[in-house]
Design an enzyme around this catalytic site. Structure first.
Site, PDB file in Angstrom:
ATOM      1  N   ARG A   1       0.858  -1.225   0.053  1.00 12.71           N
ATOM      2  CA  ARG A   1       0.077   0.023  -0.078  1.00 12.71           C
ATOM      3  C   ARG A   1       0.813   1.377  -0.013  1.00 12.71           C
ATOM      4  O   ARG A   1       0.456   2.105   0.499  1.00 12.71           O
ATOM      5  CB  ARG A   1      -0.987  -0.036   1.355  1.00 12.71           C
ATOM      6  CG  ARG A   1      -1.627  -1.076   1.424  1.00 12.71           C
ATOM      7  CD  ARG A   1      -2.419  -1.700   0.284  1.00 12.71           C
ATOM      8  NE  ARG A   1      -3.190  -2.944   0.449  1.00 12.71           N
ATOM      9  CZ  ARG A   1      -3.714  -3.604  -0.521  1.00 12.71           C
ATOM     10  NH1 ARG A   1      -3.854  -3.011  -1.997  1.00 12.71           N
ATOM     11  NH2 ARG A   1      -4.446  -4.647  -0.380  1.00 12.71           N
TER      12      ARG A   1
ATOM     13  N   GLU B   1      -6.024 -12.232   8.133  1.00 11.31           N
ATOM     14  CA  GLU B   1      -5.560 -12.261   6.698  1.00 11.31           C
ATOM     15  C   GLU B   1      -4.602 -13.300   6.400  1.00 11.31           C
ATOM     16  O   GLU B   1      -3.648 -13.198   5.690  1.00 11.31           O
ATOM     17  CB  GLU B   1      -5.297 -10.688   6.220  1.00 11.31           C
ATOM     18  CG  GLU B   1      -6.646  -9.808   6.447  1.00 11.31           C
ATOM     19  CD  GLU B   1      -6.282  -8.508   5.513  1.00 11.31           C
ATOM     20  OE1 GLU B   1      -5.087  -8.131   5.583  1.00 11.31           O
ATOM     21  OE2 GLU B   1      -7.347  -8.005   5.446  1.00 11.31           O
TER      22      GLU B   1
ATOM     23  N   ARG C   1      -1.877  -6.297  17.124  1.00 11.46           N
ATOM     24  CA  ARG C   1      -3.300  -5.701  16.267  1.00 11.46           C
ATOM     25  C   ARG C   1      -4.604  -6.381  16.501  1.00 11.46           C
ATOM     26  O   ARG C   1      -4.610  -7.672  16.636  1.00 11.46           O
ATOM     27  CB  ARG C   1      -2.915  -5.648  15.081  1.00 11.46           C
ATOM     28  CG  ARG C   1      -1.593  -4.942  14.793  1.00 11.46           C
ATOM     29  CD  ARG C   1      -1.221  -4.991  13.283  1.00 11.46           C
ATOM     30  NE  ARG C   1      -1.860  -4.013  12.380  1.00 11.46           N
ATOM     31  CZ  ARG C   1      -2.576  -4.119  11.268  1.00 11.46           C
ATOM     32  NH1 ARG C   1      -2.479  -5.422  10.736  1.00 11.46           N
ATOM     33  NH2 ARG C   1      -2.812  -3.403  10.532  1.00 11.46           N
TER      34      ARG C   1
ATOM     35  N   ASP D   1     -12.143  -0.989   7.696  1.00  8.48           N
ATOM     36  CA  ASP D   1     -10.661  -0.943   7.112  1.00  8.48           C
ATOM     37  C   ASP D   1     -10.437   0.105   6.313  1.00  8.48           C
ATOM     38  O   ASP D   1     -10.116   0.280   5.221  1.00  8.48           O
ATOM     39  CB  ASP D   1     -10.393  -2.263   6.254  1.00  8.48           C
ATOM     40  CG  ASP D   1      -9.037  -2.595   5.674  1.00  8.48           C
ATOM     41  OD1 ASP D   1      -7.923  -1.880   6.312  1.00  8.48           O
ATOM     42  OD2 ASP D   1      -8.712  -3.310   4.727  1.00  8.48           O
TER      43      ASP D   1
ATOM     44  N   GLU E   1      -4.707   4.438   0.984  1.00  5.66           N
ATOM     45  CA  GLU E   1      -5.213   2.908   0.282  1.00  5.66           C
ATOM     46  C   GLU E   1      -6.599   3.088  -0.326  1.00  5.66           C
ATOM     47  O   GLU E   1      -6.769   2.859  -1.432  1.00  5.66           O
ATOM     48  CB  GLU E   1      -4.997   1.757   1.354  1.00  5.66           C
ATOM     49  CG  GLU E   1      -5.495   0.586   0.735  1.00  5.66           C
ATOM     50  CD  GLU E   1      -5.596  -0.534   1.986  1.00  5.66           C
ATOM     51  OE1 GLU E   1      -4.999  -0.406   2.821  1.00  5.66           O
ATOM     52  OE2 GLU E   1      -5.941  -1.895   1.505  1.00  5.66           O
TER      53      GLU E   1
ATOM     54  N   HIS F   1     -16.855  -0.041   1.111  1.00 10.13           N
ATOM     55  CA  HIS F   1     -16.199  -1.018   0.637  1.00 10.13           C
ATOM     56  C   HIS F   1     -16.657  -1.185  -1.079  1.00 10.13           C
ATOM     57  O   HIS F   1     -16.846  -2.419  -1.339  1.00 10.13           O
ATOM     58  CB  HIS F   1     -16.207  -2.237   1.190  1.00 10.13           C
ATOM     59  CG  HIS F   1     -14.807  -3.332   1.323  1.00 10.13           C
ATOM     60  ND1 HIS F   1     -14.374  -3.515   0.208  1.00 10.13           N
ATOM     61  CD2 HIS F   1     -13.882  -3.277   2.271  1.00 10.13           C
ATOM     62  CE1 HIS F   1     -13.309  -4.336   0.333  1.00 10.13           C
ATOM     63  NE2 HIS F   1     -12.812  -4.331   1.533  1.00 10.13           N
TER      64      HIS F   1
HETATM   65  C1  GCV Z   1      -0.713  -4.840   5.818  1.00  6.32           C
HETATM   66  C2  GCV Z   1      -5.830  -4.117   4.533  1.00  6.32           C
HETATM   67  C3  GCV Z   1      -4.853  -3.815   3.561  1.00  6.32           C
HETATM   68  C4  GCV Z   1      -3.661  -4.704   3.775  1.00  6.32           C
HETATM   69  C5  GCV Z   1      -3.083  -4.638   5.164  1.00  6.32           C
HETATM   70  C6  GCV Z   1      -4.085  -4.846   6.217  1.00  6.32           C
HETATM   71  C7  GCV Z   1      -3.561  -4.687   7.378  1.00  6.32           C
HETATM   72  O1  GCV Z   1      -6.474  -5.255   4.467  1.00  6.32           O
HETATM   73  O2  GCV Z   1      -5.514  -4.047   2.327  1.00  6.32           O
HETATM   74  O3  GCV Z   1      -2.579  -4.615   2.633  1.00  6.32           O
HETATM   75  O4  GCV Z   1      -2.117  -5.517   5.270  1.00  6.32           O
HETATM   76  O5  GCV Z   1      -5.136  -4.049   5.967  1.00  6.32           O
HETATM   77  O6  GCV Z   1      -4.100  -3.525   7.868  1.00  6.32           O
HETATM   78  O7  GCV Z   1      -3.002  -5.659   8.053  1.00  6.32           O
END
Ligand code: GCV
Length: 688
Positions: free
Chosen positions: A182, A301, A334, A375, A403, A531
């Protein structure tokens, strides 16, 4: 000779106008009278008698700035010999400061706080920048320079400041190969190799706004960052940042023990795993004694985490916290988790997982929580975890890199969005329980406080890809220092230092900046639609139905079809409103009392729903998209009035970006309206 002088001047001007110098341009004050009158307050610099790398950096900065702004080479003297000296120091590094008898008040302001005061020293009028600590004099010096840069009076100063938040971090999503997740402004400043000049200037710029920490690798962490060659590199980066009082932190991959082939498990309750992390921490602290700690993205993720071993987030965070605690380090764990098994509604998941863990973390663990529950969308309600974890330090995570906000192509000043978040009332302890108070610790009496911003810096000449994206780096630092500052006053400072000081110019640029976020919302997420995106998160893709995950799909959120549009988060739907306190949960449960800006975030409504304006929902949606595209065009035309008032290089660069922005906005309006129109008519193109 004269020709050479002119050529040299031009060269300086050209270099200065690439955007590289950010808000530290130190452009000469145009008015000679003003220059002369300001010189009276900087006739000499009296640095601490016991110098340090930080005091050297301060002295260099002052000299550089005074040369630029006032066209003067200020001498360095051990004590004032005439009126107008600038005395900088702490009671322990400067006998002059010690003799002022301010030690008690300085101690109360802390090592990062400072006093800037016009006073008399040895019978001479002087300005003193004093602090109990080295960091404080650094921040004080930058504050004094800001006064000078923004054209404020330097006489009769009596200022005292301290930061409201203890940890003010930039999170760099930089990969070890030099790419940036990003990132829209070129490659990493330090991976795989650093450029020390840039790194030094990064440190100056960050310190000038009070940043005191940098996570130097991506939260999607490569375990190699914990191996000797990378720790060695991190140590060299820390050496450059240290004089500017910026500590290095690392993102840690939870599965590193196994991935690096050291162990056969990553189970946080296995003593061998705890030992492995302790050894890594010891090794890091040997090379980086002021190392800040780890940030961890776990069970999010696809990243590994303690849940892979049926352990909790607290088990994982505490194991790491024990490893860094003997050295004074922290862990930022996180809360960006959204396991589909936890709840069908993505925005509810983190709250459901983290609230039960309140009180179960070690004292040196922060839960790092994004501003909103989804997000980094252009508009979200605040994350319901703020105000809901009274026993756990919460580090707010904001995203400076845009982003979902036009990346480095669209001008979007983010301070109004961050203020909306910081000033939101959680009602956790009755009215006035602002998010800012949940973060600064005052709501629940927390000692540890902090905020992190996902950085937008890279190796592009102007650092952030768009000359106005640097305003977001600047604003983040200023709000991290004091969440109570206004978006407008921060913009004002930044404009005066970055573009020029003429009132018309400042007013025009300020209005562009302050309108820009709402404009972006109008053409990308009207009425709380969210989104509506896909691919690389740049352009709207309302049709996006991601085969991998429903909650990565635009259609999952807007659900547009002939019956209506929006996500029902009332008791009839997902019930997400109940994660908020009264009276928010009642207000947001009823479309009539939900602000228009969040209507479709909380409600699914028919197209002919009657809005507060009297228009139907569909008409209001059309109006917003059209308005957004018109406003984007307006940003461009307003900018065009500045032709000739600023250097042509940056004028043209921004103009080109604004042209693209207004073209994009028009295209996005057309695409979204076509799609939703079809959905409304029940045509397959518009269906989920
Ligand atoms: C670093 C979003 C972004 C991801 C990012 C994620 C996060 O999903 O698209 O690129 O990953 O947030 O904050 O972990």
């Amino acid at each position: 000779m004269a020709l050479i002088a002119v050529a040299a001047l031009l060269a300086v001007r050209l270099r200065a106008e690439t955007g590289y110098d950010l808000w530290l341009r130190y452009e000469r004050l145009a008015d000679p009278v003003q220059r002369a009158s300001n010189r009276r307050f900087a006739t000499a610099i009296v640095p601490p008698s016991r110098p340090s790398p930080t005091s050297d950096a301060i002295e260099q900065e002052l000299r550089r700035a005074l040369r630029g702004l006032l066209d003067v080479d200020v001498p360095r003297v051990p004590r004032p010999r005439s009126d107008g000296a600038l005395i900088v120091g702490t009671p322990s590094t400067s006998p002059l400061v010690a003799a002022l008898g301010w030690a008690d008040v300085l101690a109360r302001l802390g090592d990062e706080g400072y006093i800037i005061r016009s006073t008399t020293v040895g019978g001479r009028a002087a300005t003193v920048i004093a602090s109990a600590g080295e960091a404080g004099i650094l921040y004080g010096a930058f504050h004094w320079l800001r006064l000078l840069q923004t054209g404020q009076p330097l006489a009769n100063l009596d200022l005292a400041e301290r930061p409201r938040l203890e940890r003010r971090l930039l999170n760099h999503w930089d990969n070890l190969d030099g790419s940036i997740e990003r990132g829209y402004a070129g490659r990493s400043l330090w991976w795989p190799d650093r450029d020390d000049r840039r790194l030094g200037d990064y440190a100056r710029a960050s310190a000038s706004i009070g940043i005191n920490g940098a996570v130097i690798n991506n939260v999607n962490a490569n375990p190699q960052s914990l191996t000797a060659p990378f720790i060695e590199k991190a140590a060299r980066i820390a050496d450059v940042l240290r004089p500017y009082r910026i500590r290095v932190y690392l993102a840690a991959n939870f599965a590193a023990p196994k991935m690096l082939g050291a162990l056969t498990t990553n189970d946080p309750l296995d003593p061998a795993v705890g030992r492995w992390w302790k050894e890594r921490a010891d090794e890091i602290y040997r090379l980086i004694p002021d190392f800040g700690g780890f940030v961890v993205k776990a069970n999010s993720e696809g990243q590994p985490g303690p849940q892979d071993y049926s352990r909790t987030h607290a088990d994982g965070a505490n194991m790491l916290a024990d490893a860094v605690r003997p050295h004074g380090g922290i862990v930022m764990w996180r809360a960006f988790v959204y396991d589909a098994d936890v709840d069908p509604d993505r925005v509810k998941r983190a709250y459901k997982e983290f609230v039960p863990l309140d009180g179960r973390f070690r004292e040196n663990v922060f839960a790092q929580v994004k501003n909103g529950p989804l997000d980094f969308q252009p508009r979200e309600p605040f994350h319901p975890l703020f105000g809901a974890m009274p026993k756990t330090p919460l580090m707010a995570e904001l995203q400076i890199t845009q982003e979902y906000l036009g990346q480095a192509n669209h001008l979007v000043y983010l301070a109004p969005m961050w203020k909306e978040f910081l000033d939101a009332d959680t009602f956790a302890k009755g009215p006035g329980s602002l998010v800012a108070k949940a973060i600064d610790g005052s709501l629940d009496g927390k000692r540890r406080t902090g905020i992190a911003g996902v950085a937008n810096t890279g190796r592009d000449v102007n650092w952030s890809g768009h000359d106005f994206a640097a305003a977001n780096w600047y604003a983040f630092g200023r709000l991290a220092w004091d969440p109570g500052l206004g978006a407008g006053s921060i913009a004002d400072e930044w404009i005066r230092m970055t573009w020029g000081r003429s009132p018309d110019l400042v007013a025009t640029i300020r209005s562009i900046m302050l309108d820009s976020r709402e404009t972006f919302v109008h053409y990308t997420m009207p009425l709380g639609l969210h989104h509506v995106i896909g691919g690389d998160h740049y352009a709207p893709m309302p049709e996006n139905t991601d085969p991998r995950r429903a909650d990565w799909s635009a259609t999952y959120y807007h659900g547009a079809d002939a019956s209506g549009i929006g996500y029902d988060r009332t008791a009839r739907g997902s019930g997400a409103v109940d994660q908020y306190r009264s009276p928010l949960r009642e207000q947001w449960a009823d479309p009539a009392t939900t602000p228009d800006a969040l209507l479709l975030w909380f409600h699914r409504l028919p197209w002919d729903y009657r809005m507060k304006s009297g228009r139907t929902l569909w008409d209001e949606l059309v109006l917003s998209y059209r308005r957004g595209a018109d406003e984007a065009k307006g940003l461009e035309t307003r900018w065009m009035t500045l032709r000739g008032a600023i250097d042509d290089e940056r004028y043209q660069a921004v103009l080109a970006k604004l042209r693209r922005q207004s073209e994009d906005a028009a295209a996005w309006r057309d695409k979204c309206l076509r799609y939703f129109q079809a959905a409304r008519e029940g045509s397959p193109r518009g269906r989920r």
